[in-house]
Structures are given as C-alpha cells and as structure tokens.
Motif scaffolding. Structure first.
Motif, mmCIF file in Angstrom:
data_model
loop_
_atom_site.group_PDB
_atom_site.id
_atom_site.type_symbol
_atom_site.label_atom_id
_atom_site.label_comp_id
_atom_site.label_asym_id
_atom_site.label_seq_id
_atom_site.Cartn_x
_atom_site.Cartn_y
_atom_site.Cartn_z
ATOM 1 N N ILE A 77 45.506 18.111 28.147
ATOM 2 C CA ILE A 77 44.501 17.548 27.229
ATOM 3 C C ILE A 77 43.457 18.627 26.966
ATOM 4 C CG2 ILE A 77 42.640 15.828 27.005
ATOM 5 C CD1 ILE A 77 44.350 13.924 28.639
ATOM 6 N N PHE A 78 42.979 18.716 25.724
ATOM 7 C CA PHE A 78 41.981 19.726 25.391
ATOM 8 C C PHE A 78 41.055 19.180 24.303
ATOM 9 C CE2 PHE A 78 40.156 23.693 23.978
ATOM 10 C CZ PHE A 78 40.076 24.436 25.160
ATOM 11 N N LEU A 91 36.450 27.795 26.511
ATOM 12 C CA LEU A 91 37.127 28.043 27.774
ATOM 13 C C LEU A 91 37.777 29.421 27.707
ATOM 14 C CD1 LEU A 91 38.080 26.815 30.550
ATOM 15 C CD2 LEU A 91 40.236 26.279 29.362
ATOM 16 N N ASP A 92 37.367 30.309 28.614
ATOM 17 C CA ASP A 92 37.995 31.623 28.751
ATOM 18 C C ASP A 92 38.996 31.577 29.901
ATOM 19 O OD1 ASP A 92 36.662 32.859 26.693
ATOM 20 O OD2 ASP A 92 35.097 33.724 27.958
ATOM 21 N N CYS A 108 38.688 26.635 22.013
ATOM 22 C CA CYS A 108 37.737 25.559 21.768
ATOM 23 C C CYS A 108 38.374 24.581 20.787
ATOM 24 C CB CYS A 108 36.408 26.102 21.235
ATOM 25 S SG CYS A 108 36.527 26.875 19.585
ATOM 26 N N GLY A 109 37.643 23.539 20.406
ATOM 27 C CA GLY A 109 38.153 22.540 19.471
ATOM 28 C C GLY A 109 39.144 21.604 20.136
ATOM 29 N N THR A 110 39.973 20.976 19.331
ATOM 30 C CA THR A 110 40.969 20.038 19.847
ATOM 31 C C THR A 110 42.379 20.615 19.799
ATOM 32 O OG1 THR A 110 41.144 19.017 17.653
ATOM 33 C CG2 THR A 110 39.605 18.017 19.212
ATOM 34 N N ARG A 136 35.349 15.833 25.604
ATOM 35 C CA ARG A 136 35.821 15.300 26.888
ATOM 36 C C ARG A 136 36.347 16.387 27.809
ATOM 37 N NH1 ARG A 136 35.591 10.035 27.328
ATOM 38 N NH2 ARG A 136 35.480 8.747 25.460
ATOM 39 N N GLY A 137 36.467 17.612 27.312
ATOM 40 C CA GLY A 137 36.866 18.706 28.174
ATOM 41 C C GLY A 137 38.354 18.960 28.175
ATOM 42 N N PHE A 138 38.878 19.356 29.320
ATOM 43 C CA PHE A 138 40.288 19.733 29.388
ATOM 44 C C PHE A 138 40.883 19.339 30.734
ATOM 45 C CE2 PHE A 138 38.308 23.145 31.690
ATOM 46 C CZ PHE A 138 39.247 23.517 32.640
#
Length: 430
Positions: A77-78, A91-92, A108-110, A136-138
């Motif tokens: 999920i991202f 996120l790196d 980034c993004g969805t 919501r993050g990842f």
C-alpha cells in the motif's frame, strides 16, 4: 460506523496477509517511526498505519537480512501527498544503511513503487513529511533472497571486464523464473564509458514497470548513482550510454507472469572516441568529456530551428472535455518540463506526470525520481503550452508509443480541483 471500520480493517488485513486460520489477530504489526528490523522477512510501514502519518516527521528504518542474501522490498500500500517532484512528503530508499549509498528511488503520491532490491543484505527507508497534507502512508514487505545462480548462469554480480553480456536467468532456453532479483555492478577502466545495446527484450508490460523490469543507474553503490531509465514491455530500449565508468543494472520479476526476458551486450570506450549512436545503429558520434545529458542539451540548442508549418485552421479546441476524453487515446495531467523543436516543424514536449487517467499505448518512463512522457505537437503554436506550467493534455499515440497532439486537441491549465471532474468523466460510459 464502528462496524464499517472493523470491516475495512479486516479487509486490509486480508490484503496484507496479516491474518490466517491459525493466526491470532495480534499478529498485525504495530508500526512506529523508524527502527532496526532484523530477520529473514517482515513488514515495514509508516507510523500508526492505517492512520494518517504525522506532520513534520522524519522516520528511518534500517533493514538487515542474513549474510549472503540480498533484500527485496515489495510495496503493498502506498499513499503519500502527491507532488510531481516529491518535494513535500516522500519516501527515500537507500541501497544500504547510509545516506551516502546509492538511492534506489524517491517516491510520493498514490503510485505504488515496483519491487526494489539491494546489492547486499541491508537496505534503508526514510519517510519525510512537511506540516501540511498527509496521507495514510505505506506498508511494504521485505524478504531475504539468495541471488539466482545455477551451473550455467549467474544472475548478477560484480563485473570488471571491458566488454561482456548480461541476460535474464534461463536465457535463451526458457522464460525467466518468477520472484527473481538480479544486480550487476559493471566497472571498467577510469576515463572509459559503457555502452549497452539490447539484442532482444520481452518483459511483462505495465504502464509504470511495477512488476518485472530492468533498471540502469549511472555510478555504482555510492551516492553518485543516478537512474538512467527503468524498462519493461516488449519494446527494446534504445542503446544506453553512461556518463562514467560504472554502471549498475538491476532486474526484478514478481511472482506472476514470466516471459522470454532480455539479452544485452555492453562495451566500453575511451571518453572522446566514436561509438554507435544511441539514436541510430549506423551513425556514430563522439563521447564528450562532459556529462552526456549536458551535451545533448547543447546539441539541441545548436540545431537550426525548423520552419514551422502554418496550422490548417484557427487554434481552438475541438469538442468538450467529455467528448475529447472519450475520443482520446491518452488523458494525463502534468507539468511541462521541456519544449524543443522537432523535425519538419513539429515540437517535442516532455511532461512530468501528475496523474494518468487513460494511457492506451503511451510509453511512460521513469526519469530520475519522476514519471514522465514524451509528446509530439504537430503545430508549434497549437496547442500553445508553456514550460513549467501544469496542464490537462489529451491526444493519440503513434506507433513508437509517443503521444501526439494535433491542432485542436484538448489541453487546459490544470488545477487540483480538476481531478474530481476528470475522475467523474473516467467513471462514466463514453
């Protein structure tokens, strides 16, 4: 309301594989802001997931699997704040436990990133957020994998020969296996550059190359490594030329579709000598002593501008946004990153994507840390586009996978509120 939340969490747990017939509900991970994760496999996720991640946070996760293995990272999920250059929340992912090591990507993004692999038994993730919008993050699953090797073939490794061949496992006798991760680090003599040409190329196709792909990086495992390109599908990439003497190549396949794979030849040349051109197999050009990208920009600027043909009609849009959406092969939103003259009065347009609503046969590439497309406008002044601005763009796709814009094609300045309108049109029958 409470019941619907429970159902949503249950569905999420099933998707991620957290529950099973014999597993207690407490097996769902408790995600915190960073930490050290050691083991053969497990989940890593943003703090508090599935709740929204916190503003103004900086979380770092260091993952270590057993020696002799490499790390594969699969995103389930991202959902981070979207921005074309990933400047706000991102996120790196690093190829080891240090910021000085190669960055495998910024996301980034969805858009859910494809599988990532390290060249050793360590990998690092860093999530940064600003004070404004959060998502919501990842959640990602990491696992230890032994690099593929059999009696005939080694998948990946460190290579120091001046020329050679790289290929997918089982080539040419069979399809590449599922769940494969290969990483080649090619290093030639100083003051040399590396030229790669594909003989055959057939990988699982996906608009964003999320499932099976091969990625090429300038530089090695250090922070000078820059992504040249990420490729999939059945169209062989144009020959690849590095800017230095080190090339990192990574091949990943997921657990589903497998195909024939690829075979590529690489050679090295002294900087300043003539090598086969990346645009043509018969022409030659000189390797510069400055970075290749910079030379190409200079070359384009030095070319005389082709005389643009007069547009056949007044420059105005044909049809409404709904009728144009239905009749177009691709519909995107994005920022115009470059505009340059093309042959016979056409104009080449590069677009950094914000969102893809329809893609058809349009080729979408990952350039650096952004997804982008190449478009060709048949008339220089119609549609009129401005570099650095965001647009809604619709059009058709040519045989080479490039988007084409005829005079009258639908374009319009894009603002965030247009997203809902385009999604509504996309969900309606044409």
């Amino acid at each position: 309301m409470k019941g619907s939340c429970v159902c949503a969490l249950l569905a999420l747990s099933v998707l991620l594989g957290w529950t099973g017939a014999q597993q207690p509900a407490t097996t769902r991970p408790d995600f915190t802001c960073g930490g050290d994760l050691v083991g053969k496999s497990g989940f890593v996720g943003s703090e508090g997931f599935p709740n929204f991640y916190k503003p103004n946070s900086n979380c770092t996760w260091r993952i270590t699997v057993p020696e002799g293995n490499i790390v594969t990272l699969t995103f389930r999920i991202f959902d981070l704040e979207a921005e074309p250059q990933c400047r706000y929340d991102y996120l790196d992912v690093f190829n080891g436990h240090s910021h000085s090591l190669q960055k495998l990507g910024r996301f980034c993004g969805t858009f859910r990133p494809g599988n990532l692999i390290s060249t050793s038994n360590t990998i690092m993730l860093e999530l940064v957020s600003d004070e404004a919008t959060q998502g919501r993050g990842f959640v990602a699953y990491y696992s230890a994998v032994i690099p593929y090797e059999d009696e005939q073939q080694t998948c990946g490794g460190k290579i120091t020969k001046a020329q050679g061949e790289i290929m997918t496992p089982n080539w040419p006798n069979d399809k590449y296996p599922p769940g494969t991760s290969c990483s080649w680090l090619i290093t030639v003599e100083p003051d040399m550059v590396i030229h790669v040409k594909f003989d055959k190329f057939v990988l699982e196709a996906d608009t964003y190359c999320r499932f099976d792909y091969v990625a090429f990086y300038n530089g090695g495992e250090r922070d000078d490594s820059q992504l040249i390109g990420k490729y999939c599908g059945d169209q062989a990439p144009l020959p690849i030329l590095t800017s230095g003497n080190v090339l990192l190549v990574q091949f990943v396949s997921d657990l589903s579709v497998t195909l024939d794979g690829f075979s590529a030849q690489y050679t090295s040349f002294p900087r300043g000598s003539s090598v086969p051109s990346v645009e043509s197999r018969t022409s030659t050009r000189t390797i510069p002593s400055v970075p290749v990208v910079k030379l190409l920009k200079i070359k384009k600027l030095s070319q005389p501008r082709a005389q643009n043909p007069l547009c056949a009609k007044a420059c105005k849009r044909d049809g409404t946004i709904k009728t144009s959406f239905c009749s177009s092969e691709f519909v995107i939103t994005g920022k115009i990153s470059s505009i340059s003259p093309g042959p016979r009065g056409t104009v080449n347009v590069a677009v950094s994507l914000i969102k893809v609503y329809k893609s058809g046969r349009l080729i979408i590439s990952q350039v650096g840390e952004t997804m982008s497309v190449k478009l060709v406008s048949q008339c220089r002044k119609c549609p009129l586009l401005r570099r650095g601005a965001n647009y809604i763009i619709m059009g058709q796709v040519d045989e080479e996978g490039r988007g084409t814009m005829a005079p009258g094609v639908f374009t319009a300045p894009y603002k965030a509120q247009h997203h809902n309108l385009l999604m509504n049109i996309n969900n309606q029958p044409c």
